[in-house]
Design a protein around this motif. Structure first.
Motif, mmCIF file in Angstrom:
data_model
loop_
_atom_site.group_PDB
_atom_site.id
_atom_site.type_symbol
_atom_site.label_atom_id
_atom_site.label_comp_id
_atom_site.label_asym_id
_atom_site.label_seq_id
_atom_site.Cartn_x
_atom_site.Cartn_y
_atom_site.Cartn_z
ATOM 1 N N ILE A 87 0.840 -1.204 0.000
ATOM 2 C CA ILE A 87 0.000 0.000 0.000
ATOM 3 C C ILE A 87 0.873 1.251 0.000
ATOM 4 N N ILE A 88 1.931 1.257 0.793
ATOM 5 C CA ILE A 88 2.838 2.410 0.835
ATOM 6 C C ILE A 88 3.478 2.634 -0.535
ATOM 7 N N ILE A 89 3.952 1.578 -1.169
ATOM 8 C CA ILE A 89 4.587 1.692 -2.484
ATOM 9 C C ILE A 89 3.577 2.174 -3.516
ATOM 10 N N PHE A 90 2.366 1.634 -3.478
ATOM 11 C CA PHE A 90 1.329 2.044 -4.430
ATOM 12 C C PHE A 90 1.054 3.537 -4.319
ATOM 13 N N TYR A 91 0.822 4.040 -3.103
ATOM 14 C CA TYR A 91 0.508 5.455 -2.935
ATOM 15 C C TYR A 91 1.701 6.347 -3.228
ATOM 16 N N SER A 92 2.895 5.870 -2.968
ATOM 17 C CA SER A 92 4.099 6.636 -3.307
ATOM 18 C C SER A 92 4.209 6.799 -4.814
ATOM 19 N N ASN A 93 4.000 5.706 -5.564
ATOM 20 C CA ASN A 93 4.036 5.779 -7.030
ATOM 21 C C ASN A 93 2.938 6.695 -7.559
ATOM 22 N N ARG A 94 1.752 6.608 -6.995
ATOM 23 C CA ARG A 94 0.639 7.450 -7.432
ATOM 24 C C ARG A 94 0.947 8.922 -7.166
ATOM 25 N N ASN A 95 1.553 9.204 -6.014
ATOM 26 C CA ASN A 95 1.905 10.575 -5.668
ATOM 27 C C ASN A 95 2.932 11.123 -6.663
ATOM 28 N N GLY A 96 3.931 10.316 -7.005
ATOM 29 C CA GLY A 96 4.933 10.726 -7.980
ATOM 30 C C GLY A 96 4.310 10.983 -9.339
ATOM 31 N N LEU A 97 3.410 10.107 -9.756
ATOM 32 C CA LEU A 97 2.735 10.280 -11.039
ATOM 33 C C LEU A 97 1.878 11.547 -11.033
ATOM 34 N N ASN A 98 1.183 11.808 -9.934
ATOM 35 C CA ASN A 98 0.367 13.025 -9.841
ATOM 36 C C ASN A 98 1.239 14.269 -9.908
ATOM 37 N N ASN A 99 2.427 14.230 -9.289
ATOM 38 C CA ASN A 99 3.347 15.367 -9.373
ATOM 39 C C ASN A 99 3.802 15.603 -10.805
ATOM 40 N N ILE A 100 4.067 14.522 -11.530
ATOM 41 C CA ILE A 100 4.480 14.639 -12.928
ATOM 42 C C ILE A 100 3.321 15.184 -13.767
ATOM 43 N N LYS A 101 2.104 14.709 -13.518
ATOM 44 C CA LYS A 101 0.951 15.188 -14.280
ATOM 45 C C LYS A 101 0.685 16.673 -14.011
ATOM 46 N N GLU A 102 0.882 17.074 -12.763
ATOM 47 C CA GLU A 102 0.602 18.442 -12.348
ATOM 48 C C GLU A 102 1.495 19.447 -13.075
ATOM 49 N N LYS A 103 2.783 19.181 -13.082
ATOM 50 C CA LYS A 103 3.733 20.058 -13.766
ATOM 51 C C LYS A 103 4.853 19.187 -14.299
ATOM 52 N N ARG A 104 5.037 19.227 -15.606
ATOM 53 C CA ARG A 104 6.057 18.367 -16.192
ATOM 54 C C ARG A 104 6.820 19.093 -17.287
ATOM 55 N N LEU A 105 8.070 18.730 -17.357
ATOM 56 C CA LEU A 105 8.943 19.170 -18.432
ATOM 57 C C LEU A 105 9.692 17.938 -18.918
ATOM 58 N N TYR A 106 10.287 18.064 -20.087
ATOM 59 C CA TYR A 106 11.032 16.952 -20.666
ATOM 60 C C TYR A 106 12.480 17.363 -20.858
ATOM 61 N N THR A 107 13.376 16.415 -20.715
ATOM 62 C CA THR A 107 14.790 16.664 -20.950
ATOM 63 C C THR A 107 15.457 15.388 -21.444
ATOM 64 N N VAL A 108 16.757 15.490 -21.661
ATOM 65 C CA VAL A 108 17.544 14.364 -22.134
ATOM 66 C C VAL A 108 18.149 13.650 -20.931
ATOM 67 N N GLY A 109 18.032 12.345 -20.927
ATOM 68 C CA GLY A 109 18.719 11.521 -19.938
ATOM 69 C C GLY A 109 19.828 10.758 -20.645
ATOM 70 N N ILE A 110 21.005 10.753 -20.041
ATOM 71 C CA ILE A 110 22.140 10.033 -20.607
ATOM 72 C C ILE A 110 22.337 8.762 -19.780
ATOM 73 N N ILE A 111 22.300 7.614 -20.430
ATOM 74 C CA ILE A 111 22.495 6.346 -19.722
ATOM 75 C C ILE A 111 23.936 6.302 -19.217
ATOM 76 N N SER A 112 24.089 6.134 -17.900
ATOM 77 C CA SER A 112 25.427 6.167 -17.293
ATOM 78 C C SER A 112 25.891 4.819 -16.773
ATOM 79 N N GLY A 113 25.003 3.863 -16.678
ATOM 80 C CA GLY A 113 25.412 2.553 -16.179
ATOM 81 C C GLY A 113 24.212 1.671 -15.879
ATOM 82 N N PHE A 114 24.541 0.526 -15.292
ATOM 83 C CA PHE A 114 23.513 -0.462 -14.973
ATOM 84 C C PHE A 114 23.750 -0.977 -13.567
ATOM 85 N N SER A 115 22.699 -1.401 -12.924
ATOM 86 C CA SER A 115 22.779 -1.921 -11.569
ATOM 87 C C SER A 115 21.999 -3.228 -11.520
#
Length: 146
Positions: A32-60
């Motif tokens: 439940i905590i993970i679900f609401y955390s993801n939803r909160n992050g998605l709502n923040n992105i929906k509320e105000k969003r910009l786009y940029t370039v991400g450079i792949i720096s490695g793998f884990s």
């Protein structure tokens, strides 16, 4: 002796049941905590969003997850991110689209490559810089994924 073993077995069953019930409740609580955390992050992105370039720096890699590490820059800030998407399609140095909220520093790597001819913006783009993908398609993708 038989009564003693019978009582002992009943006590062990009761203890085992309580133990597993506790584990199940803990798993539900964290889910439940993970679900609401993801939803909160998605709502923040929906509320105000910009786009940029991400450079792949490695793998884990851990025993259970494989993640892509990436770096983004905007407004003079540099942030590192990590995403557990299909790592097999990326190479170090690849340029990919990232959506972010500049107020919260929440950012999400998107599975869209950016051509080298597209210059990285200082303050981000308000819409994706590619002609083949729209802002509404990205929101739809994020809602399905998160």
């Amino acid at each position: 002796m038989n009564k003693f073993l019978s009582k002992l077995m009943k006590d062990n069953i009761k203890e085992d049941l309580i133990y597993w019930l506790g584990i199940i409740l803990i798993i539900i609580f964290f889910s439940i905590i993970i679900f609401y955390s993801n939803r909160n992050g998605l709502n923040n992105i929906k509320e105000k969003r910009l786009y940029t370039v991400g450079i792949i720096s490695g793998f884990s890699r851990t025993k259970t997850t494989k993640s892509v590490k990436y770096i983004i820059s905007y407004s003079g800030k540099t942030l590192e991110g990590k995403s557990s998407i299909n790592i097999n399609k990326y190479s170090i140095g690849d340029r990919v689209l990232v959506v972010y909220n500049p107020n919260t520093n929440i950012n999400i790597l998107l599975p869209y490559f950016i051509d080298d001819s597209i210059k990285e913006p200082y303050n981000g783009w308000s819409k994706p810089p590619m002609n083949n993908i729209t802002d509404s398609e990205i929101i739809k993708y994020l809602e399905e994924k998160y």
